[in-house]
Design an enzyme around this catalytic site. Structure first.
Site, PDB file in Angstrom:
ATOM      1  N   GLU A   1      19.892  20.337  95.606  1.00 48.14           N
ATOM      2  CA  GLU A   1      21.146  20.604  94.897  1.00 48.14           C
ATOM      3  C   GLU A   1      21.341  19.762  93.646  1.00 48.14           C
ATOM      4  O   GLU A   1      22.032  20.170  92.712  1.00 48.14           O
ATOM      5  CB  GLU A   1      22.332  20.387  95.845  1.00 48.14           C
ATOM      6  CG  GLU A   1      22.824  18.956  95.999  1.00 48.14           C
ATOM      7  CD  GLU A   1      21.785  17.996  96.566  1.00 48.14           C
ATOM      8  OE1 GLU A   1      21.836  16.805  96.214  1.00 48.14           O
ATOM      9  OE2 GLU A   1      20.924  18.423  97.359  1.00 48.14           O
TER      10      GLU A   1
ATOM     11  N   ARG B   1      19.410  18.998  91.205  1.00 51.25           N
ATOM     12  CA  ARG B   1      18.890  19.617  89.984  1.00 51.25           C
ATOM     13  C   ARG B   1      19.809  20.731  89.494  1.00 51.25           C
ATOM     14  O   ARG B   1      19.862  21.009  88.294  1.00 51.25           O
ATOM     15  CB  ARG B   1      17.472  20.129  90.231  1.00 51.25           C
ATOM     16  CG  ARG B   1      17.352  21.247  91.242  1.00 51.25           C
ATOM     17  CD  ARG B   1      15.953  21.377  91.824  1.00 51.25           C
ATOM     18  NE  ARG B   1      15.641  20.271  92.717  1.00 51.25           N
ATOM     19  CZ  ARG B   1      14.475  20.130  93.339  1.00 51.25           C
ATOM     20  NH1 ARG B   1      13.513  21.020  93.163  1.00 51.25           N
ATOM     21  NH2 ARG B   1      14.263  19.099  94.136  1.00 51.25           N
TER      22      ARG B   1
ATOM     23  N   LYS C   1      23.436  12.277  88.091  1.00 52.18           N
ATOM     24  CA  LYS C   1      23.732  13.115  89.257  1.00 52.18           C
ATOM     25  C   LYS C   1      24.712  12.372  90.152  1.00 52.18           C
ATOM     26  O   LYS C   1      24.479  11.227  90.535  1.00 52.18           O
ATOM     27  CB  LYS C   1      22.441  13.407  90.027  1.00 52.18           C
ATOM     28  CG  LYS C   1      22.651  14.005  91.418  1.00 52.18           C
ATOM     29  CD  LYS C   1      21.356  13.998  92.231  1.00 52.18           C
ATOM     30  CE  LYS C   1      21.605  14.343  93.696  1.00 52.18           C
ATOM     31  NZ  LYS C   1      20.370  14.271  94.511  1.00 52.18           N
TER      32      LYS C   1
ATOM     33  N   ASP D   1      23.861   9.302  97.299  1.00 55.50           N
ATOM     34  CA  ASP D   1      23.201  10.332  96.500  1.00 55.50           C
ATOM     35  C   ASP D   1      23.893  10.513  95.149  1.00 55.50           C
ATOM     36  O   ASP D   1      23.532  11.395  94.381  1.00 55.50           O
ATOM     37  CB  ASP D   1      23.177  11.659  97.264  1.00 55.50           C
ATOM     38  CG  ASP D   1      22.018  12.553  96.839  1.00 55.50           C
ATOM     39  OD1 ASP D   1      21.046  12.028  96.265  1.00 55.50           O
ATOM     40  OD2 ASP D   1      22.092  13.767  97.078  1.00 55.50           O
TER      41      ASP D   1
ATOM     42  N   LYS E   1      20.325  18.728 106.525  1.00 53.05           N
ATOM     43  CA  LYS E   1      19.386  17.648 106.782  1.00 53.05           C
ATOM     44  C   LYS E   1      19.394  17.271 108.260  1.00 53.05           C
ATOM     45  O   LYS E   1      20.365  17.542 108.974  1.00 53.05           O
ATOM     46  CB  LYS E   1      19.785  16.408 105.969  1.00 53.05           C
ATOM     47  CG  LYS E   1      19.729  16.561 104.465  1.00 53.05           C
ATOM     48  CD  LYS E   1      20.237  15.299 103.794  1.00 53.05           C
ATOM     49  CE  LYS E   1      20.235  15.414 102.277  1.00 53.05           C
ATOM     50  NZ  LYS E   1      18.866  15.441 101.719  1.00 53.05           N
TER      51      LYS E   1
ATOM     52  N   ASP F   1      25.704  14.212 100.572  1.00 50.44           N
ATOM     53  CA  ASP F   1      24.783  15.342 100.606  1.00 50.44           C
ATOM     54  C   ASP F   1      24.334  15.615 102.035  1.00 50.44           C
ATOM     55  O   ASP F   1      23.462  14.929 102.567  1.00 50.44           O
ATOM     56  CB  ASP F   1      23.567  15.057  99.720  1.00 50.44           C
ATOM     57  CG  ASP F   1      22.586  16.219  99.710  1.00 50.44           C
ATOM     58  OD1 ASP F   1      23.004  17.350 100.044  1.00 50.44           O
ATOM     59  OD2 ASP F   1      21.412  15.997  99.360  1.00 50.44           O
TER      60      ASP F   1
END
Length: 563
Positions: free
Chosen positions: A343, A345, A259, A282, A271, A264
């Site tokens: 996101e 996944r 990933k 991330d 967030k 993010d």
């Protein structure tokens, strides 16, 4: 750059001397030998400092005589419990204590029992010496580490140098990962990340880069819904290392998927502001896969491996995906996006499906800083391990224990899978509540592996360290590079990693970049030089298979990996 050399034991004319000692060594011949050379100062220092040789105990004696600036004693603990990890830790402790020294010698003779002990000490020293200083412009000279070289004293320097070569390649992979994870998001966006990975071609890795239009044509609806709110276009990078003989190749490749969310914000499901700066890392899963591919190519691993990374930025905007939107993944399955902050996944769903369809690998392992829930469950000591294959899970756990990168197996099951059922689509991207969040995320990913043996490593709690460890400075850890390299070496090459010549200095600098303290191996007693190692027999590489390729992307010509 930390220079690593190996030499016969002798009293250094200057600099520092490091003596790693087990509890049983304090009255032994090695201590007596050095005490005589130092005019009795070692025995007096041991008594005055109450050094007992306990594991991790470090004592520094200043101006011990013989021209030395300092003598550093590093405790190894009980000899019967000493292993490669203990040797690496000793090297790391030594570097931490020698930050203001220019050069140091480490006597490795107290660490015996296996041929690679001197190289293990060198590896620990190199891993601890790395620092990311690309953007430090005002640091005072007296505040900077001044250690430039370590000479490991041992009985057989040529053999130690041979053992070090493969370890150096793995260290270079670790440094690449640490560098990528440390970079700020305004520098390392998806296109920049992909451009840096093209440099792995110099090591013999085939690199394909898929852009926005390529991904649209392939039907990567899940991954593209994450990036559509950002001004930064997405990328998918496919890396291939073909290390086996083409004529004898009859097995499937193994696959690693990462990933790569370069920043993010959470998207529309934004967030909180506090701590959001940490979301630059991330993309650590993609960083680990990149470093692993560099390590395998650098040591000329005799195995066929594919590494895929999905690179996006998750931002809120007028074009961003909304909670409640439904998207169609590459596999054809539809997903109701309940939370745009779930996101990672979505990115992995398309990349996993593509990997399975194109390469039909023997197994797939994906890595991702996927959930905060795994930190609640396991803290910062273990990664979460989810798998549909018991043998694969066991091999990953064992490989992790052997290199000090621990993973803990977590459950999967139908009860968790039911929680991601959607009323209007094939599934939704989160479960029904906060309970079991890391498990429902893994259940989501499992829907895209199509029966392939698979493991998911949730590295959210281990990708970044808040304090120094013996071989890992505070910051990006590169957790997973060494684990997966060991997994490949022990179970998929038929033998341990073999010594291989390191890449040329210009190539190494091009891939690692500024700010990486990448070690160089030196010929015994010849500072600044590198004696060539015999090149291993390298297999020819096959032409790239006729699989879906991005338009306008150049495929590397078929050739032998660079020696």
């Amino acid at each position: 750059m930390l220079d690593i050399a190996f030499a016969k034991p002798a009293l250094p004319e200057s600099g520092a001397l490091v003596l790693p000692l087990a509890e049983e060594d304090l009255g032994g011949g090695l201590v007596g030998e050095w005490d005589r050379l130092l005019g009795g100062s070692l025995a007096r220092g041991l008594a005055a400092a109450e050094f007992k040789g306990r594991k991790g105990q470090v004592v520094t004696l200043f101006a011990p005589g013989g021209g030395l600036s300092r003598l550093v004693l590093v405790g190894l603990g009980k000899r019967e419990a000493l292993d490669a990890g203990g040797a690496e830790a000793a090297g790391g402790h030594a570097v931490a204590a020698l930050g203001k020294e220019g050069i140091a010698s480490i006597d490795a003779r107290a660490i015996g029992g296996w041929a690679g002990a001197p190289a293990d000490i060198a590896l620990g020293a190199a891993l601890r010496a790395w620092r990311f200083d690309r953007y430090r412009t005002k640091e005072k000279p007296e505040d900077k580490p001044r250690l430039t070289g370590v000479k490991v004293l041992c009985d057989d320097p040529p053999a130690a140098k041979g053992e070090w070569a493969a370890r150096r390649a793995v260290a270079d992979g670790v440094f690449l990962t640490r560098e990528l994870v440390s970079e700020p998001a305004n520098i390392l966006n998806p296109p920049e990340f992909a451009d840096r990975l093209r440099k792995l071609e110099k090591l013999g890795v085939e690199v394909e880069v898929f852009g926005q239009k390529d991904l649209e044509k392939l039907g990567f609806g899940a991954m593209l819904c994450v990036s559509q709110g950002s001004a930064q276009p997405p990328r998918m990078v496919v890396m291939r290392w073909n290390g086996t003989d083409q004529k004898k190749r009859d097995s499937k490749p193994i696959a690693f998927i990462g990933k790569g969310v370069t920043f993010d914000t959470g998207g529309i499901s934004i967030k909180p502001a506090g701590g959001m700066e940490d979301m630059k890392w991330d993309m650590a899963g993609a960083g680990v896969v990149s470093g692993l591919m560099m390590a395998l190519a650098g040591r000329r691993a005799k195995v066929d491996v594919v590494g895929l990374v999905g690179l996006v930025e998750n931002m809120p905007s007028g074009t961003a995906t909304r909670p409640g939107d439904v998207v169609t993944s590459y596999s054809g399955q539809t997903i109701e996006v309940i939370n745009t902050d779930a996101e990672g996944r979505l990115v992995l769903a398309d990349v996993l499906s593509y990997c399975k369809k194109r390469f039909d690998p023997a197994f797939m392992v994906n890595l991702a800083t996927l959930t905060g829930a795994i930190i609640v469950a396991l803290g910062n000591e273990h990664a979460g391990l989810f798998s549909n294959d018991d043998d694969l899970a066991k091999r990953i756990e064992e490989a992790g224990k052997s290199v000090g990168e621990l993973a803990w197996r977590m459950p999967l099951g139908e009860a968790y899978d039911r929680q991601i059922r959607s009323d209007i689509a094939d599934m939704k991207n989160v479960g029904g509540g906060r309970a079991g969040g890391s498990i429902t995320a893994a259940q989501f990913l499992q829907r895209f592996v199509e029966g392939c043996p698979w493991a998911h490593l949730d590295i959210a709690g281990v990708a970044w360290g808040g304090k120094d460890q013996p071989t890992v400075p505070k910051g990006a850890t590169a957790w997973g590079v060494r684990l997966l390299d060991r997994l490949v070496a022990e179970h998929h090459e038929g033998r341990q990693a073999q010594p291989a010549p390191a890449p040329a200095e210009t190539e190494e600098a091009a891939v690692s970049g500024a700010g990486s303290a990448s070690p160089a191996v030196l010929a015994e007693g010849t500072p600044g030089s590198e004696a060539p190692l015999p090149a291993p027999d390298l297999p020819a590489r096959p032409a790239a298979e006729p699989a879906p390729a991005p338009r306008g992307t150049r495929r590397p010509a078929t050739r032998r990996p660079r020696r």
